[in-house]
Design a protein around this motif. Sequence first.
Motif, PDB file in Angstrom:
ATOM      1  N   GLY A  48       8.266 -23.673 -31.242  1.00 29.71           N
ATOM      2  CA  GLY A  48       7.006 -24.138 -30.629  1.00 29.71           C
ATOM      3  C   GLY A  48       6.815 -23.611 -29.215  1.00 29.71           C
ATOM      4  N   GLU A  49       6.086 -24.408 -28.369  1.00 26.93           N
ATOM      5  CA  GLU A  49       5.679 -23.966 -27.028  1.00 26.93           C
ATOM      6  C   GLU A  49       6.810 -24.222 -26.041  1.00 26.93           C
ATOM      7  OE1 GLU A  49       2.158 -26.268 -26.486  1.00 26.93           O
ATOM      8  OE2 GLU A  49       0.936 -24.969 -27.771  1.00 26.93           O
ATOM      9  N   LYS A  50       7.867 -23.429 -26.152  1.00 25.01           N
ATOM     10  CA  LYS A  50       9.007 -23.594 -25.254  1.00 25.01           C
ATOM     11  C   LYS A  50       8.766 -22.899 -23.931  1.00 25.01           C
ATOM     12  CE  LYS A  50      11.852 -21.853 -28.286  1.00 25.01           C
ATOM     13  NZ  LYS A  50      13.127 -21.343 -28.857  1.00 25.01           N
ATOM     14  N   ASP A  51       7.988 -21.840 -23.948  1.00 22.96           N
ATOM     15  CA  ASP A  51       7.641 -21.096 -22.723  1.00 22.96           C
ATOM     16  C   ASP A  51       8.878 -20.672 -21.944  1.00 22.96           C
ATOM     17  OD1 ASP A  51       5.016 -21.346 -23.448  1.00 22.96           O
ATOM     18  OD2 ASP A  51       4.603 -23.016 -22.069  1.00 22.96           O
ATOM     19  N   GLY A  52      10.005 -20.482 -22.621  1.00 24.39           N
ATOM     20  CA  GLY A  52      11.214 -20.038 -21.944  1.00 24.39           C
ATOM     21  C   GLY A  52      11.805 -21.055 -21.013  1.00 24.39           C
TER      22      GLY A  52
ATOM     23  N   MET B 213       7.231 -38.550 -28.155  1.00 21.52           N
ATOM     24  CA  MET B 213       6.452 -38.058 -27.028  1.00 21.52           C
ATOM     25  C   MET B 213       7.258 -38.277 -25.767  1.00 21.52           C
ATOM     26  SD  MET B 213       2.691 -39.211 -25.677  1.00 21.52           S
ATOM     27  CE  MET B 213       1.887 -38.583 -27.148  1.00 21.52           C
ATOM     28  N   PHE B 214       7.278 -37.268 -24.901  1.00 17.38           N
ATOM     29  CA  PHE B 214       8.020 -37.345 -23.654  1.00 17.38           C
ATOM     30  C   PHE B 214       7.065 -37.076 -22.503  1.00 17.38           C
ATOM     31  CE2 PHE B 214      10.879 -35.795 -26.986  1.00 17.38           C
ATOM     32  CZ  PHE B 214      11.896 -36.732 -26.928  1.00 17.38           C
ATOM     33  N   LYS B 215       7.355 -37.681 -21.337  1.00 16.42           N
ATOM     34  CA  LYS B 215       6.602 -37.448 -20.115  1.00 16.42           C
ATOM     35  C   LYS B 215       7.546 -36.905 -19.066  1.00 16.42           C
ATOM     36  CE  LYS B 215       3.108 -41.004 -20.853  1.00 16.42           C
ATOM     37  NZ  LYS B 215       2.466 -42.232 -20.306  1.00 16.42           N
TER      38      LYS B 215
ATOM     39  N   LEU C 219       6.272 -29.027 -29.670  1.00 18.57           N
ATOM     40  CA  LEU C 219       7.478 -28.404 -30.217  1.00 18.57           C
ATOM     41  C   LEU C 219       7.820 -29.018 -31.569  1.00 18.57           C
ATOM     42  CD1 LEU C 219       9.521 -28.667 -26.890  1.00 18.57           C
ATOM     43  CD2 LEU C 219       8.407 -26.609 -27.741  1.00 18.57           C
ATOM     44  N   GLN C 220       8.728 -28.294 -32.298  1.00 17.43           N
ATOM     45  CA  GLN C 220       9.252 -28.831 -33.552  1.00 17.43           C
ATOM     46  C   GLN C 220      10.774 -28.657 -33.540  1.00 17.43           C
ATOM     47  OE1 GLN C 220       6.857 -26.133 -33.936  1.00 17.43           O
ATOM     48  NE2 GLN C 220       5.282 -27.715 -33.523  1.00 17.43           N
ATOM     49  N   VAL C 221      11.478 -29.616 -34.145  1.00 21.78           N
ATOM     50  CA  VAL C 221      12.935 -29.572 -34.253  1.00 21.78           C
ATOM     51  C   VAL C 221      13.300 -29.671 -35.745  1.00 21.78           C
ATOM     52  CG1 VAL C 221      14.597 -31.456 -34.125  1.00 21.78           C
ATOM     53  CG2 VAL C 221      14.122 -30.144 -32.159  1.00 21.78           C
ATOM     54  N   GLU C 222      14.261 -28.823 -36.188  1.00 21.35           N
ATOM     55  CA  GLU C 222      14.733 -28.834 -37.579  1.00 21.35           C
ATOM     56  C   GLU C 222      16.265 -28.967 -37.577  1.00 21.35           C
ATOM     57  OE1 GLU C 222      11.536 -25.857 -39.691  1.00 21.35           O
ATOM     58  OE2 GLU C 222      13.203 -24.982 -38.567  1.00 21.35           O
ATOM     59  N   ALA C 223      16.789 -29.655 -38.591  1.00 21.60           N
ATOM     60  CA  ALA C 223      18.243 -29.802 -38.779  1.00 21.60           C
ATOM     61  C   ALA C 223      18.712 -28.777 -39.814  1.00 21.60           C
ATOM     62  CB  ALA C 223      18.583 -31.215 -39.221  1.00 21.60           C
TER      63      ALA C 223
ATOM     64  N   GLY D 125      13.520 -32.053 -41.413  1.00 22.25           N
ATOM     65  CA  GLY D 125      12.504 -31.623 -40.447  1.00 22.25           C
ATOM     66  C   GLY D 125      11.422 -30.797 -41.112  1.00 22.25           C
ATOM     67  N   PRO D 126      10.551 -30.179 -40.378  1.00 20.67           N
ATOM     68  CA  PRO D 126      10.608 -30.258 -38.899  1.00 20.67           C
ATOM     69  C   PRO D 126      10.042 -31.588 -38.367  1.00 20.67           C
ATOM     70  CG  PRO D 126       8.734 -28.937 -39.581  1.00 20.67           C
ATOM     71  CD  PRO D 126       9.438 -29.311 -40.837  1.00 20.67           C
ATOM     72  N   TYR D 127      10.544 -31.967 -37.172  1.00 23.11           N
ATOM     73  CA  TYR D 127      10.061 -33.130 -36.459  1.00 23.11           C
ATOM     74  C   TYR D 127       9.242 -32.666 -35.245  1.00 23.11           C
ATOM     75  CZ  TYR D 127      13.538 -35.580 -39.274  1.00 23.11           C
ATOM     76  OH  TYR D 127      14.258 -36.077 -40.312  1.00 23.11           O
ATOM     77  N   SER D 128       8.052 -33.274 -35.038  1.00 26.95           N
ATOM     78  CA  SER D 128       7.163 -32.867 -33.929  1.00 26.95           C
ATOM     79  C   SER D 128       7.597 -33.529 -32.626  1.00 26.95           C
ATOM     80  CB  SER D 128       5.715 -33.236 -34.232  1.00 26.95           C
ATOM     81  OG  SER D 128       5.246 -32.518 -35.353  1.00 26.95           O
ATOM     82  N   ILE D 129       7.546 -32.725 -31.548  1.00 26.68           N
ATOM     83  CA  ILE D 129       7.842 -33.226 -30.202  1.00 26.68           C
ATOM     84  C   ILE D 129       6.661 -32.869 -29.300  1.00 26.68           C
ATOM     85  CG2 ILE D 129       9.392 -33.097 -28.239  1.00 26.68           C
ATOM     86  CD1 ILE D 129      11.584 -32.171 -30.162  1.00 26.68           C
TER      87      ILE D 129
END
Length: 785
Positions: free
Chosen positions: A31-35, A1-3, A62-66, A76-80
């Motif tokens: 995921g929700e990158k919204d550009g 989780m990021f702030k 978001l999700q990240v995959e290797a 992955g995927p890993y949730s962000i």
Amino acid sequence: MFKLCGLHLLYLLVFHLFTMEPPAVSLRLSGEKDGVIEIASKKGYLYLNGSLDRETKAIHRLQVEALNEVGEKVKGPYSITINVQDINDNPPKFDKSKYKAVVWENSRPGKPFMYVHATDHDDPTTPNAQLSYSILHHFPNPYIHMLFQIDNVTGAISTSETGSRLLNHQKQDMFTLVVTVKDLAGMSENALTSNTDVEITVKENLWKAPPKASIKENSTEPHPIYIMQVHWNEPGAKYGLLEKEKMPRFPFTIDQNGTIYVTEPLDREEKELYSFFATAKEEGGEELGWPLPIFVQVEDINDNPPVCQNALTIFEVQENEELGSNIGTLHATDMDKENTLNSRLQFRIVEQNPKIPLDNLFIIQQEAGTFQLSRSSLNKQKVSNYSVTVEVTDKVFTTLCDVKINVIDINDQIPIFEKSDYGNWTILEDTPVGEVILEIQATDADDPFTGSSQIIYQIEEGDQNKNFIIETDPQTNRGFVKINKILDFEMSSMYNLTVKATNPEPLVKGVQYNSSSTAYFRVVVADVNEVPVFSKNIYIVDIFEDVPVGTLVMNVTANDPEGDRISVMEWVQMASTVAVCHGVIVPGTDVANVPNKKSQSSTAVFMLFIKDVNDNPPRLTKGNHLFFCHPLQGGARAEIQATDDDQQPYSPEFNFSLGGGENIKRDWEISRIDGTHAYLSPKHTNLEEKNYSIPLTINDNGKPPQEGNLNLQVNVCRCTDEKRCFIEVENHSGMPSTGMAVGILLGVLISIGFIVGGIFLRLEYKKMKGLKRNAAKPSELKTLT
């Protein structure tokens, strides 16, 4: 989780780095990158490629995959989850660019008549969206103080105390308020603000106290009857009545149109003025305005008949009374309102019995009720009394009153004393006031128990100071001569008194009082030996405690009313020891000049206040025996305390100094703590283990000062673990012998006996001393002991 904070202005902001392990060679973000949110697929950097807006989107998932070299997913995927934190980037905004409101004159201060409202799109859980309202400008403002006020949290606008009193639509009916709102709760200079205008129209207050209403008492109209009406400024108010005073019943009511009614007939004689309040409230019960005072006056009607003051009124008239003479006044009352036609009474004689020598022998004043003679025709031998009926009317009601008129004998006889001279009467000068010293008697031949025969005794001569008084028995006409004031032989030893007997009724023409109505007697005052009188009741003297024994303290003087010689026991010497304040009763005795005359005595209080002198040197109350643990430690010190047996007019101030030679001052020093305390300290740590005797000098602040010289005993010793001097004791083998135990026990018992005996003797001494003091005679009070 990021702030992340919203509205980042730095593009390509890297906020996380992912690492890869073979066979992974690249990363893929979905995921929700919204550009805006991107990832460097080969290097693993997660970065922003634009700005975030919390108000648009607060959370990005978001999700990240290797991936391997051929683009296949290996992990992955890993949730962000990225939470966008709020910043204060939205100013508050009012719901309206201009508000309009109406306020009524005399509105209750603090009662809101309108609200303003603003919103802020920042995070409502943070100070960024906490708003504070205030009035920035006030147009026009003809007074020093603001006429309006605003609640900084709710935006509620109301009149201030000044505005409630001074708003007047005829002087100024329009006001414009510039209202500002700030975020950050208005507590920061960096707060964002917005403004709006509030146009306020002042209208006349309809909520006013109506004029006093008047209703006639005992109304026969159907009830309830309309009295008056009150109006709140706007519809929907709930009206009520509030009692000002507690009444057995409250005969008024109000409907929801504000109309006030009386519910039953009222009686002015019961209550003439009603006072209560009308109230206007909201649905929730809160008062809309101040309660209005309501006054209802009950008007009088003629509903009460006249009332005779007495069931039978009796007058007396002498048989020789002249035509037109006033005989008396008949009194009647009317409960209707005073000084009105309803309570105006008129009198008329309707019947006289007997009608001898003729009818209408008496007349009555129509308005006043005063009786007069219409004829000079009274004759007691023929008619001794008349019964008269009088009609009293108030034009509506009529009442009959009965009057009896007694014809009394004329006062043609004078009082005559049984004897003209009552001789000499000897009384002591201390005869109490009120005591009868003589009885006298005169008689009168007129009709008994009338003003013509009643006798009044008066002392005409010989008693200018009114020392005597004569009271008459109304049944027997006997006079009692009494003491009226305390007599004083020294002022006057004899009174030659002349007494005259008269009647309260005047004598008829041609008859006069003569010597038969006069009597004489003499009062001889016998002397009584009076107590001597001191020049003061309390004598107060201040002396210093060091005056020599035998010093004259004071002369006490007294005098005797009879002029006898006074024997006063004088305090002329100072005793050897006295208390700080000593009280003595000083006796004074006269020495009678007349044989067999008993001597009299009186006492005065003598208060002797002993003033302190500085005659005692200072001494120690703490620190006579001191010790320090060996070997000495740096900073060691011991406290001493001094006192002085003399009286201290202010707080005591002592000066401490060391005596002795240079050796003492080389090893020791004294330092002052306050006016009574000081520290003794070693100057170094090389002192030997032994007892030291240190000379000490203490001076007080008296005038002249006293000096105390003493030796401090200081022990530098080996100490125990409890920091006490270690004391070696002799080694005794075994327990103490029987003889030693008996001796110790006897010693303890003897000590206890001495203590108890001492206490008993002291109590007996105090008891005997108290008995002697109570039994002491004046002649024994000679000294201050």
